[in-house]
Write an enzyme that holds these catalytic residues in place. Structure first.
Site, PDB file in Angstrom:
ATOM      1  N   CYS A   1       0.817  -1.211   0.000  1.00 28.79           N
ATOM      2  CA  CYS A   1       0.000   0.000   0.000  1.00 28.79           C
ATOM      3  C   CYS A   1       0.850   1.261   0.000  1.00 28.79           C
ATOM      4  O   CYS A   1       0.352   2.343  -0.308  1.00 28.79           O
ATOM      5  CB  CYS A   1      -0.940  -0.009   1.203  1.00 28.79           C
ATOM      6  SG  CYS A   1      -2.490  -0.848   0.831  1.00 28.79           S
TER       7      CYS A   1
ATOM      8  N   ASP B   1      -8.436  -5.136  -5.769  1.00 28.53           N
ATOM      9  CA  ASP B   1      -7.234  -4.529  -5.190  1.00 28.53           C
ATOM     10  C   ASP B   1      -6.018  -5.292  -5.676  1.00 28.53           C
ATOM     11  O   ASP B   1      -6.109  -6.481  -6.010  1.00 28.53           O
ATOM     12  CB  ASP B   1      -7.285  -4.555  -3.657  1.00 28.53           C
ATOM     13  CG  ASP B   1      -6.727  -3.266  -3.055  1.00 28.53           C
ATOM     14  OD1 ASP B   1      -5.744  -2.747  -3.617  1.00 28.53           O
ATOM     15  OD2 ASP B   1      -7.263  -2.805  -2.042  1.00 28.53           O
TER      16      ASP B   1
END
Length: 719
Positions: free
Chosen positions: A400, A447
């Site tokens: 991330c 994702d």
């Protein structure tokens, strides 16, 4: 001219992180082999150095001084590190089996797993004694015992040099703390039988001076919780019993199909086993041409030969022969900071010998603490004026930490046209959308993560948990997933190996959450990226960001710190144990935790925008504020230390810009740290949260109540 990355074509796998392999990894970092993918397999993130063990036992060194950090070393070497114990090598399939993961394929492999001094033939040994080898387990057990209080009785079984050195060190440590009651050295024959006369007299004198009881020509009947029972009926009191007699190979080698000598791997003058692409070194190997005792000095001298020969098998260059020295310098610690030395029949002793030994040992370990700085590629002589600024002063984070900042993302989403379909609902601020199919509520999200660890199995598990987080956060139960993979340039064989590892690992995580993997898409690129599109079913309205109520307690289910730890790992600044803990936490499924939280008023998963960024989403959507208790927020080991050193993820500045009213600095910086596969953040009535917390902690040990929702809309305060 742009130069594309070279493809990887062969797998080199080092089984074990012993002295030989540690030196091979270091040399590989300075001179990598183009086309080769290097892997090291070891039970833990560190490998203890045997030369400093007596000094650690005696209290002259701390625990960190004893360990080679294999995670840092692997990063320097450009190798992937797999934390697990090898259980089998299948030389027909060319695979190594490690518990809990798909088999690891190899083209060339090397084994350097050391030995054990366990004594399985003695009744009670496994339950009540600690073998001196492997060193890691022994060091941890001794550290705990030495730090305890109260009178101590200790015993060492085995009167060779290793056993004598240990009992002297243990006795010195406990006498220094005023705890020693009795120290006993037991041998089935005569102690120090293989030592020269002068050195033997010196060491026997040291034992006598420290009050060690020597029992020779004795056999052991059994070991009990607080005593050793000899065959003649005598009972020796011992609260800490260790075995240092002899050297035993690990049992899994017996089933390897490789040639053995008394259980040890037989190797020739090139350190090859009977399989030409499998090498062995150190204590686990028997050198057929000129057998030598089990001593670390031989493992160290084998490293340059092994380094050359591993590469030679892949480059088709001639192999080099290993010529062991006839004798070696023996430096034996005597508990306090004195030592005795022996070589070529000459013996010498005193404090100066210990200082000499210390310099040798510290010099060896310095190789693994201060890695050479490799040159970074220079920019082309002609480039745009702002290219250096765009590159930044550190590598871009993975996971991330590599995501696009919130401001750019928000601007893009606001520019999208309104949804026209009546069966599709976009939930503002939430990462998943709500679909209605045949009257059934279904949520869908996608994702992906840029890899931050070289192990595809760990990366796949983390990416799966990360993608499922959006489904869990909405109170849905996972249903199906498709994979979206970008793999680096690899030969067809390595592509197949890597894809198999990814899909087996991800499939296990996704099926464990109750969903199925139903396909996907792959492409080749410059680096590994793993993503999943996931769906989930809701038998109730989905939990969104907008439902929090004033007074709701805020529960966080995982500790913070993955961003700063992985940023530090990329720079070689994070302890291997911290990295191992962070990776294990990121792999941890939240299926059971999410089930317990399905009654939450509002919920999100904490990922790229950090704790404060995602909490802000709840505050804005619910038209409320929040008050956080800073000291209640759980942190990963090492996160606070690294933050205090100024380590930051590359996404930190973007996250901090979302809440400029909150000052940065100190532990508060971790509130902006981007998390990968982070915890669930749930708002629910205070009484319900308090009652639920113990149940949550059964599945998520670090789950904590970290604050509450308040009426001051859009504000977040820290207390």
């Amino acid at each position: 001219m742009h130069t594309a990355p070279l493809p990887l074509t062969k797998d080199v796998v080092l089984i074990g992180g012993g002295h030989t392999h540690a030196l091979v990894l270091r040399e590989w970092g300075m001179r990598p082999l183009a086309g080769a993918r290097l892997t090291v397999i070891n039970p833990g993130p560190t490998a203890p150095y045997s030369g400093m063990l007596p000094g650690f036992v005696a209290g002259h060194y701390d625990r960190n001084a004893l360990d080679i950090d294999l995670v840092k070393l692997a990063r320097f070497a450009g190798a992937r590190v797999i934390l697990g114990s090898a259980e089998h090598i299948d030389t027909d399939a060319r695979e190594i089996h490690v518990a809990g993961r798909p088999p690891i394929a190899y083209d060339v492999a090397a084994i350097n797993v050391g030995i054990t001094s366990a004594m399985p033939d003695i009744t009670g040994f496994a339950d009540h004694a600690i073998p001196a080898k492997p060193l890691g387990r022994f060091a941890a057990s001794w550290h705990a015992f030495r730090k305890a209080d109260g009178p101590a009785h200790i015993a060492v079984m085995g009167g060779g040099v290793a056993g004598v050195e240990l009992i002297l060190a243990m006795t010195h440590a406990l006498r220094t703390r005023g705890r020693l009651t009795q120290a006993t050295l037991i041998d089935r024959s005569e102690i120090l039988a293989d030592t020269g006369n002068k050195a033997r007299r010196c060491l026997r004198a040291a034992l006598t001076n420290l009050g060690v009881t020597i029992i020779e020509h004795a056999s052991i009947s059994q070991i009990e919780a607080e005593r050793i029972v000899l065959s003649d009926g005598r009972a020796i009191r011992s609260d800490f019993t260790t075995g240092a007699a002899g050297a035993r190979p690990y049992s899994w080698l017996a089933h390897s199909g490789l040639d053995l000598h008394m259980g040890f791997l037989s190797v020739d003058e090139y350190l090859q086993t009977n399989e030409v692409d499998v090498f062995a070194s150190g204590d686990c190997a028997h050198f057929d041409a000129a057998p030598r005792p089990k001593a670390g000095v031989y493992a160290v001298r084998q490293a340059p030969i092994l380094f050359h020969n591993l590469r030679a098998r892949l480059t088709r260059a001639p192999l080099r022969r290993y010529h062991p020295q006839k004798d070696y310098l023996k430096l034996i610690s005597m508990g306090d900071k004195t030592a005795v030395g022996e070589r070529f029949g000459q013996t010498f002793s005193g404090a100066w010998v210990w200082r000499w030994k210390d310099r040798i040992d510290q010099g060896f370990m310095a190789q693994f603490r201060n890695f050479p700085q490799m040159d970074t590629p220079a920019l082309p002589p002609e480039h745009t004026y702002d290219l250096p600024e765009s590159l930044g002063d550190k590598p871009m984070c993975g996971g991330c930490g590599a995501k696009v900042g919130a401001r750019a993302l928000k601007a893009t989403l606001l520019a999208q046209p309104a949804i026209q379909r009546g069966d599709v609902t976009a939930l503002p601020g939430d990462d998943a959308a709500l679909l209605i199919t045949g009257g059934q509520r279904q949520v869908i999200s996608t994702d992906h993560l840029r890899a931050f660890t070289a192990d595809p199995v760990i990366m796949a598990r983390i990416a799966a948990v990360h993608a499922l987080g959006d489904i869990w956060a909405m109170g849905a139960r996972p249903q199906a997933a498709t994979a979206n993979l970008i793999v680096p340039k690899l030969s067809p064989a390595l592509q197949a190996r890597t894809l198999r590892e990814i899909m087996v690992a991800a499939g296990g995580t996704i099926r464990g959450a109750g969903a199925e993997v139903v396909g996907g898409h792959t492409s080749a690129g410059d680096e590994l990226t793993i993503g999943f599109t996931v769906t989930g079913l809701c038998n109730q309205p989905p939990i969104t960001l907008a439902g929090a109520q004033p007074g709701d307690a805020l529960i966080l289910t995982k500790p913070l710190g993955t961003g700063v730890i992985m940023a530090a790992e990329m720079a070689g600044q994070a302890d291997g144990a911290w990295v191992a803990t962070a990776l294990a936490g990121m792999c941890q499924s939240q299926s059971n935790t999410a089930e317990l939280l399905r009654g939450a008023n509002a919920m999100t998963d904490v990922t790229g925008f950090g704790l404060l960024g995602h909490l802000l989403g709840i505050c804005v959507a619910s038209n409320l504020g929040a008050d956080l208790t800073l000291e209640a927020i759980p942190l990963l080991p090492g996160a606070a230390t690294l933050t205090s050193r100024g380590v930051r993820s590359s996404l930190f500045d973007e996250n901090a810009a979302m809440l400029p009213e909150i000052a940065t600095g100190g532990l508060q910086d971790l509130l902006f740290d981007p998390q990968t596969a982070g915890g669930l953040l749930a708002a629910l009535p205070a009484g319900q949260a308090k009652a639920l917390l113990p149940k949550l902690q059964e599945h998520a040990h670090d789950a904590a109540i970290i604050g509450r929702m308040v009426t001051s809309a859009g504000t977040i305060t820290l207390s």
